[in-house]
Design a protein around this motif. Structure first.
Motif, PDB file in Angstrom:
ATOM      1  N   ASP A  24      61.452-140.941 -64.785  1.00 50.30           N
ATOM      2  CA  ASP A  24      60.499-140.739 -65.881  1.00 50.30           C
ATOM      3  C   ASP A  24      60.505-139.270 -66.280  1.00 50.30           C
ATOM      4  O   ASP A  24      60.662-138.386 -65.435  1.00 50.30           O
ATOM      5  N   ARG A  25      60.299-139.018 -67.560  1.00 47.78           N
ATOM      6  CA  ARG A  25      60.116-137.640 -68.022  1.00 47.78           C
ATOM      7  C   ARG A  25      58.625-137.405 -68.219  1.00 47.78           C
ATOM      8  O   ARG A  25      57.907-138.276 -68.687  1.00 47.78           O
ATOM      9  N   TRP A  26      58.198-136.187 -67.912  1.00 46.62           N
ATOM     10  CA  TRP A  26      56.772-135.852 -67.959  1.00 46.62           C
ATOM     11  C   TRP A  26      56.613-134.370 -68.224  1.00 46.62           C
ATOM     12  O   TRP A  26      57.410-133.559 -67.758  1.00 46.62           O
ATOM     13  N   CYS A  27      55.585-134.006 -68.963  1.00 44.46           N
ATOM     14  CA  CYS A  27      55.264-132.599 -69.207  1.00 44.46           C
ATOM     15  C   CYS A  27      54.499-132.050 -68.012  1.00 44.46           C
ATOM     16  O   CYS A  27      53.340-132.400 -67.791  1.00 44.46           O
ATOM     17  N   LEU A  28      55.164-131.227 -67.252  1.00 44.99           N
ATOM     18  CA  LEU A  28      54.569-130.652 -66.041  1.00 44.99           C
ATOM     19  C   LEU A  28      53.902-129.311 -66.333  1.00 44.99           C
ATOM     20  O   LEU A  28      54.298-128.596 -67.256  1.00 44.99           O
ATOM     21  N   CYS A  29      52.937-128.982 -65.488  1.00 46.31           N
ATOM     22  CA  CYS A  29      52.350-127.649 -65.520  1.00 46.31           C
ATOM     23  C   CYS A  29      53.453-126.655 -65.139  1.00 46.31           C
ATOM     24  O   CYS A  29      54.170-126.871 -64.150  1.00 46.31           O
ATOM     25  N   ALA A  30      53.583-125.603 -65.914  1.00 45.23           N
ATOM     26  CA  ALA A  30      54.632-124.621 -65.652  1.00 45.23           C
ATOM     27  C   ALA A  30      54.500-124.008 -64.256  1.00 45.23           C
ATOM     28  O   ALA A  30      55.499-123.796 -63.574  1.00 45.23           O
ATOM     29  N   SER A  31      53.271-123.756 -63.826  1.00 43.15           N
ATOM     30  CA  SER A  31      53.083-123.155 -62.507  1.00 43.15           C
ATOM     31  C   SER A  31      53.501-124.110 -61.390  1.00 43.15           C
ATOM     32  O   SER A  31      54.038-123.667 -60.370  1.00 43.15           O
ATOM     33  N   ARG A  32      53.302-125.418 -61.563  1.00 40.09           N
ATOM     34  CA  ARG A  32      53.733-126.390 -60.547  1.00 40.09           C
ATOM     35  C   ARG A  32      55.255-126.470 -60.511  1.00 40.09           C
ATOM     36  O   ARG A  32      55.858-126.566 -59.450  1.00 40.09           O
ATOM     37  N   TRP A  33      55.892-126.430 -61.688  1.00 41.93           N
ATOM     38  CA  TRP A  33      57.354-126.458 -61.700  1.00 41.93           C
ATOM     39  C   TRP A  33      57.899-125.229 -60.974  1.00 41.93           C
ATOM     40  O   TRP A  33      58.833-125.327 -60.184  1.00 41.93           O
ATOM     41  N   LYS A  34      57.272-124.062 -61.203  1.00 41.89           N
ATOM     42  CA  LYS A  34      57.697-122.827 -60.534  1.00 41.89           C
ATOM     43  C   LYS A  34      57.488-122.929 -59.026  1.00 41.89           C
ATOM     44  O   LYS A  34      58.354-122.518 -58.246  1.00 41.89           O
ATOM     45  N   GLU A  35      56.370-123.513 -58.596  1.00 44.38           N
ATOM     46  CA  GLU A  35      56.133-123.724 -57.157  1.00 44.38           C
ATOM     47  C   GLU A  35      57.221-124.604 -56.569  1.00 44.38           C
ATOM     48  O   GLU A  35      57.735-124.335 -55.477  1.00 44.38           O
ATOM     49  N   ALA A  36      57.551-125.679 -57.281  1.00 42.26           N
ATOM     50  CA  ALA A  36      58.590-126.596 -56.820  1.00 42.26           C
ATOM     51  C   ALA A  36      59.950-125.890 -56.781  1.00 42.26           C
ATOM     52  O   ALA A  36      60.749-126.118 -55.864  1.00 42.26           O
ATOM     53  N   GLN A  64      52.774-134.563 -54.534  1.00 43.72           N
ATOM     54  CA  GLN A  64      51.736-135.368 -53.876  1.00 43.72           C
ATOM     55  C   GLN A  64      51.231-134.639 -52.630  1.00 43.72           C
ATOM     56  O   GLN A  64      50.021-134.586 -52.392  1.00 43.72           O
ATOM     57  N   ALA A  65      52.136-134.050 -51.864  1.00 43.57           N
ATOM     58  CA  ALA A  65      51.747-133.306 -50.663  1.00 43.57           C
ATOM     59  C   ALA A  65      50.915-132.075 -51.010  1.00 43.57           C
ATOM     60  O   ALA A  65      50.125-131.611 -50.188  1.00 43.57           O
ATOM     61  N   GLN A  66      51.071-131.563 -52.243  1.00 40.39           N
ATOM     62  CA  GLN A  66      50.292-130.408 -52.699  1.00 40.39           C
ATOM     63  C   GLN A  66      48.936-130.826 -53.264  1.00 40.39           C
ATOM     64  O   GLN A  66      48.175-129.996 -53.743  1.00 40.39           O
ATOM     65  N   GLY A  67      48.650-132.138 -53.274  1.00 39.31           N
ATOM     66  CA  GLY A  67      47.360-132.622 -53.760  1.00 39.31           C
ATOM     67  C   GLY A  67      47.366-133.107 -55.193  1.00 39.31           C
ATOM     68  O   GLY A  67      46.312-133.403 -55.751  1.00 39.31           O
ATOM     69  N   ASN A  68      48.546-133.191 -55.815  1.00 39.22           N
ATOM     70  CA  ASN A  68      48.635-133.686 -57.192  1.00 39.22           C
ATOM     71  C   ASN A  68      49.479-134.963 -57.183  1.00 39.22           C
ATOM     72  O   ASN A  68      50.704-134.909 -57.290  1.00 39.22           O
ATOM     73  N   ASP A  69      48.811-136.089 -57.037  1.00 39.40           N
ATOM     74  CA  ASP A  69      49.475-137.390 -56.941  1.00 39.40           C
ATOM     75  C   ASP A  69      49.885-137.871 -58.328  1.00 39.40           C
ATOM     76  O   ASP A  69      49.051-138.310 -59.111  1.00 39.40           O
ATOM     77  N   LEU A  70      51.177-137.792 -58.613  1.00 38.69           N
ATOM     78  CA  LEU A  70      51.697-138.280 -59.889  1.00 38.69           C
ATOM     79  C   LEU A  70      52.239-139.698 -59.773  1.00 38.69           C
ATOM     80  O   LEU A  70      52.723-140.253 -60.754  1.00 38.69           O
ATOM     81  N   LEU A  71      52.146-140.276 -58.586  1.00 39.58           N
ATOM     82  CA  LEU A  71      52.652-141.630 -58.362  1.00 39.58           C
ATOM     83  C   LEU A  71      51.638-142.718 -58.699  1.00 39.58           C
ATOM     84  O   LEU A  71      52.007-143.787 -59.189  1.00 39.58           O
ATOM     85  N   THR A  72      50.375-142.458 -58.454  1.00 43.96           N
ATOM     86  CA  THR A  72      49.335-143.468 -58.594  1.00 43.96           C
ATOM     87  C   THR A  72      48.788-143.534 -60.018  1.00 43.96           C
ATOM     88  O   THR A  72      48.329-142.517 -60.548  1.00 43.96           O
TER      89      THR A  72
END
Length: 135
Positions: free
Chosen positions: A84-96, A62-70
């Protein structure tokens, strides 16, 4: 699921080299909203990492601009909560991962193309307990 939609179990492989398992159907995830972290030419974000949401990751993204809560019903997006399980963008998972807040992953439901972004060893270190024995 329509006949024109990819069928992950019959065509795609996971990071372990076996058939791709379903990530989650409640909420319904995946670029194709078929429950699988399937990908194709239209998936510019490579939504291929099946991850179990954590409060830390949800706050980070959310702080990176991708609100997955709303919730955003217009995009068939229910909003996510920890667990919850969710298919994330691989690049976002790597950033995290690099930020120390990568959520745990389900290896059997993470598409093989995730290995273009992160190593199998990195994914294995963050595998959910049910997948830990597969490492």
């Amino acid at each position: 699921m329509s006949d024109t939609m990819p069928t992950a179990k019959s065509t795609a492989s996971n990071v372990l080299g076996s058939p791709l398992d379903t990530c989650c159907t409640a909420p319904m995830t995946g670029f194709y909203r078929d429950g699988c972290c399937n990908t194709g030419a239209g998936d510019m974000g490579a939504h291929v990492v099946c991850a179990e949401m954590t409060a830390d990751f949800l706050a980070y993204t959310q702080a990176q601009g991708n609100d997955l809560l709303t919730p955003m019903p217009a995009f068939q997006f229910p909003g996510l909560k920890p667990g919850d399980r969710w298919c994330l963008c691989a690049s976002r998972w790597k950033e995290a991962l690099d930020a120390g807040v990568a959520p745990p992953v389900c290896l059997e439901a993470t598409h093989a193309s995730a290995l273009e972004y992160v190593s199998l060893a990195e994914l294995q270190r963050h595998a959910l307990p049910s997948d830990a024995g597969l490492a």
